[in-house]
Design a protein around this motif. Structure first.
Motif, mmCIF file in Angstrom:
data_model
loop_
_atom_site.group_PDB
_atom_site.id
_atom_site.type_symbol
_atom_site.label_atom_id
_atom_site.label_comp_id
_atom_site.label_asym_id
_atom_site.label_seq_id
_atom_site.Cartn_x
_atom_site.Cartn_y
_atom_site.Cartn_z
ATOM 1 N N UNK A 107 -23.093 11.083 33.309
ATOM 2 C CA UNK A 107 -22.137 10.280 32.529
ATOM 3 C C UNK A 107 -22.868 9.340 31.589
ATOM 4 N N UNK A 108 -23.951 8.753 32.064
ATOM 5 C CA UNK A 108 -24.756 7.836 31.243
ATOM 6 C C UNK A 108 -25.254 8.547 29.988
ATOM 7 N N UNK A 109 -25.738 9.755 30.150
ATOM 8 C CA UNK A 109 -26.242 10.511 29.006
ATOM 9 C C UNK A 109 -25.128 10.820 28.006
ATOM 10 N N UNK A 110 -23.952 11.135 28.530
ATOM 11 C CA UNK A 110 -22.818 11.454 27.660
ATOM 12 C C UNK A 110 -22.400 10.237 26.839
ATOM 13 N N UNK A 111 -22.164 9.108 27.509
ATOM 14 C CA UNK A 111 -21.655 7.946 26.784
ATOM 15 C C UNK A 111 -22.713 7.353 25.852
ATOM 16 N N UNK A 112 -23.977 7.467 26.245
ATOM 17 C CA UNK A 112 -25.064 6.975 25.400
ATOM 18 C C UNK A 112 -25.112 7.732 24.079
ATOM 19 N N UNK A 113 -24.780 9.010 24.121
ATOM 20 C CA UNK A 113 -24.877 9.843 22.917
ATOM 21 C C UNK A 113 -23.890 9.423 21.829
ATOM 22 N N UNK A 114 -22.895 8.627 22.187
ATOM 23 C CA UNK A 114 -21.883 8.215 21.211
ATOM 24 C C UNK A 114 -22.154 6.837 20.588
ATOM 25 N N UNK A 115 -23.163 6.133 21.080
ATOM 26 C CA UNK A 115 -23.394 4.777 20.585
ATOM 27 C C UNK A 115 -24.038 4.776 19.201
ATOM 28 N N UNK A 116 -23.683 3.791 18.361
ATOM 29 C CA UNK A 116 -24.213 3.748 16.988
ATOM 30 C C UNK A 116 -25.645 3.236 16.935
ATOM 31 N N UNK A 117 -26.349 3.644 15.899
ATOM 32 C CA UNK A 117 -27.721 3.178 15.668
ATOM 33 C C UNK A 117 -27.834 2.837 14.189
ATOM 34 N N UNK A 118 -27.353 1.661 13.843
ATOM 35 C CA UNK A 118 -27.280 1.252 12.435
ATOM 36 C C UNK A 118 -28.603 0.677 11.946
ATOM 37 N N UNK A 119 -28.830 0.767 10.658
ATOM 38 C CA UNK A 119 -29.994 0.179 10.012
ATOM 39 C C UNK A 119 -29.508 -0.714 8.864
ATOM 40 N N UNK A 120 -30.427 -1.444 8.269
ATOM 41 C CA UNK A 120 -30.066 -2.252 7.108
ATOM 42 C C UNK A 120 -29.631 -3.654 7.461
ATOM 43 N N UNK A 121 -28.994 -4.313 6.502
ATOM 44 C CA UNK A 121 -28.665 -5.727 6.626
ATOM 45 C C UNK A 121 -27.772 -6.044 7.823
ATOM 46 N N UNK A 122 -26.872 -5.145 8.200
ATOM 47 C CA UNK A 122 -25.965 -5.447 9.310
ATOM 48 C C UNK A 122 -26.268 -4.617 10.555
ATOM 49 N N UNK A 123 -27.478 -4.067 10.619
ATOM 50 C CA UNK A 123 -27.875 -3.291 11.787
ATOM 51 C C UNK A 123 -27.932 -4.099 13.071
ATOM 52 N N UNK A 124 -28.012 -5.416 12.941
ATOM 53 C CA UNK A 124 -28.053 -6.288 14.115
ATOM 54 C C UNK A 124 -26.815 -6.102 14.993
ATOM 55 N N UNK A 125 -25.696 -5.691 14.377
ATOM 56 C CA UNK A 125 -24.469 -5.548 15.167
ATOM 57 C C UNK A 125 -24.603 -4.409 16.174
ATOM 58 N N UNK A 126 -25.235 -3.296 15.778
ATOM 59 C CA UNK A 126 -25.414 -2.211 16.748
ATOM 60 C C UNK A 126 -26.426 -2.602 17.816
ATOM 61 N N UNK A 127 -27.411 -3.421 17.450
ATOM 62 C CA UNK A 127 -28.373 -3.919 18.440
ATOM 63 C C UNK A 127 -27.659 -4.751 19.503
ATOM 64 N N UNK A 128 -26.768 -5.653 19.045
ATOM 65 C CA UNK A 128 -26.028 -6.512 19.973
ATOM 66 C C UNK A 128 -25.054 -5.692 20.822
ATOM 67 N N UNK A 129 -24.392 -4.717 20.209
ATOM 68 C CA UNK A 129 -23.476 -3.854 20.956
ATOM 69 C C UNK A 129 -24.229 -3.068 22.028
ATOM 70 N N UNK A 130 -25.358 -2.480 21.635
ATOM 71 C CA UNK A 130 -26.136 -1.666 22.561
ATOM 72 C C UNK A 130 -26.804 -2.500 23.652
#
Length: 307
Positions: free
Chosen positions: A16-39
């Motif tokens: 299950x961990x592998x499945x749900x992990x595969x859907x998480x975003x990996x953003x870059x650029x000026x607002x990439x911090x949001x995906x870091x905080x989410x993850x």
């Protein structure tokens, strides 16, 4: 708990961990911090109870399309994680520790933690909608639509958020801390997402309305037992095992089921609720030859747990 179940649970959790992990975003650029905080919060561990329930319930009712069920498994965990981020904020429970790590706002600040929670909530629906791409016929579309309705309602104002409102009103002295109010709060705040998980898995598999209603009832009983056990552990638990601060309700001047009923009566109530949940579940599983017994064992594991 028997070794066979613990081993199987570990394998299912890893899958299950592998499945749900595969859907998480990996953003870059000026607002990439949001995906870091989410993850940061999403990847901090946890039981993954809700996505496991979705997948196991879907399988119990004959569901076989991973591309339909997987987006919902990820989405429910995103919603659960968002609720924890917001629950830990200074304006709510004001907690410093979650799953053995500093809470999101302690690492990223309050504003970014709020946005991380908002991001997870919105991204959950973006993720769940991917199930439509895997639909093969009108029945699949109908089942996914039914699951989307559950995903949008149970966490809302008549569910999890409503329970959080009751919690705040009790804390502020605007509602009495009675057994009725605590039950309403826990059924909404905690049980709602667990009920939602049972309903989503059952709906996606195309089960009957009667079966969906039965599984919703099972979820409500499990969710209430789970929360009362949580209240007990907040008093008696080991902070190292729990991975979060203990004594938080007392620290915040709050009562809960365990403090109101006492540990002994609260423990009896957990057993009563879990026994009733297994009895209702047996109405479903008894007519399904080859059922492994996993969900029954999961209920026992959750309501007897030490973390």
């Amino acid at each position: 708990m028997n070794e066979e179940f613990i081993t199987r649970l570990g394998l299912i959790k890893d899958e299950t961990e592998n499945i749900i992990e595969s859907y998480m975003p990996d953003l870059r650029g000026d607002y990439g911090i949001i995906s870091e905080a989410m993850n940061y919060s999403f990847r901090s561990g946890g039981k993954r109870l809700r996505p496991i329930i979705i997948r196991e319930t879907y399988s119990l009712f004959g569901g076989r399309n991973d591309a339909i069920v997987s987006p919902f498994a990820a989405a429910i965990e995103m919603i659960h994680t968002y609720s924890l981020i917001h629950d830990d904020l200074p304006a709510m429970d004001n907690d410093d520790l979650r799953r053995g790590r500093a809470t999101n706002h302690k690492v990223y600040g309050e504003a970014m933690a709020i946005l991380a929670g908002d991001g997870l909530l919105n991204y959950a629906f973006e993720t769940a909608s991917k199930a439509f791409d895997a639909c093969e016929d009108i029945s699949d579309y109908r089942n996914v639509s039914k699951a989307m309705k559950a995903l949008s309602s149970f966490p809302g104002i008549n569910g999890m958020i409503g329970g959080q409102v009751v919690d705040l009103l009790v804390t502020e002295g605007k509602l009495p801390g009675t057994e009725r109010v605590f039950k309403e709060m826990d059924l909404l705040k905690t049980s709602a997402l667990i009920e939602c998980s049972f309903v989503i898995g059952t709906s996606l598999a195309g089960a009957s309305e009667n079966d969906i209603d039965t599984m919703k009832e099972v979820g409500g009983l499990v969710g209430l037992a789970f929360q009362i056990r949580d209240d007990i552990l907040d008093i008696t638990g080991d902070e190292a095992k729990l991975g979060k601060s203990t004594g938080q309700d007392a620290k915040n001047g709050k009562q809960n089921f365990a403090t109101m009923l006492g540990i002994s009566r609260a423990t009896d109530e957990v057993k009563r609720l879990s026994d009733e949940a297994r009895t209702k579940l047996s109405k479903i599983t008894s007519v399904r030859p080859g059922y492994s017994g996993f969900l029954n064992d999961l209920i026992s594991y959750l309501t007897d747990r030490e973390n």
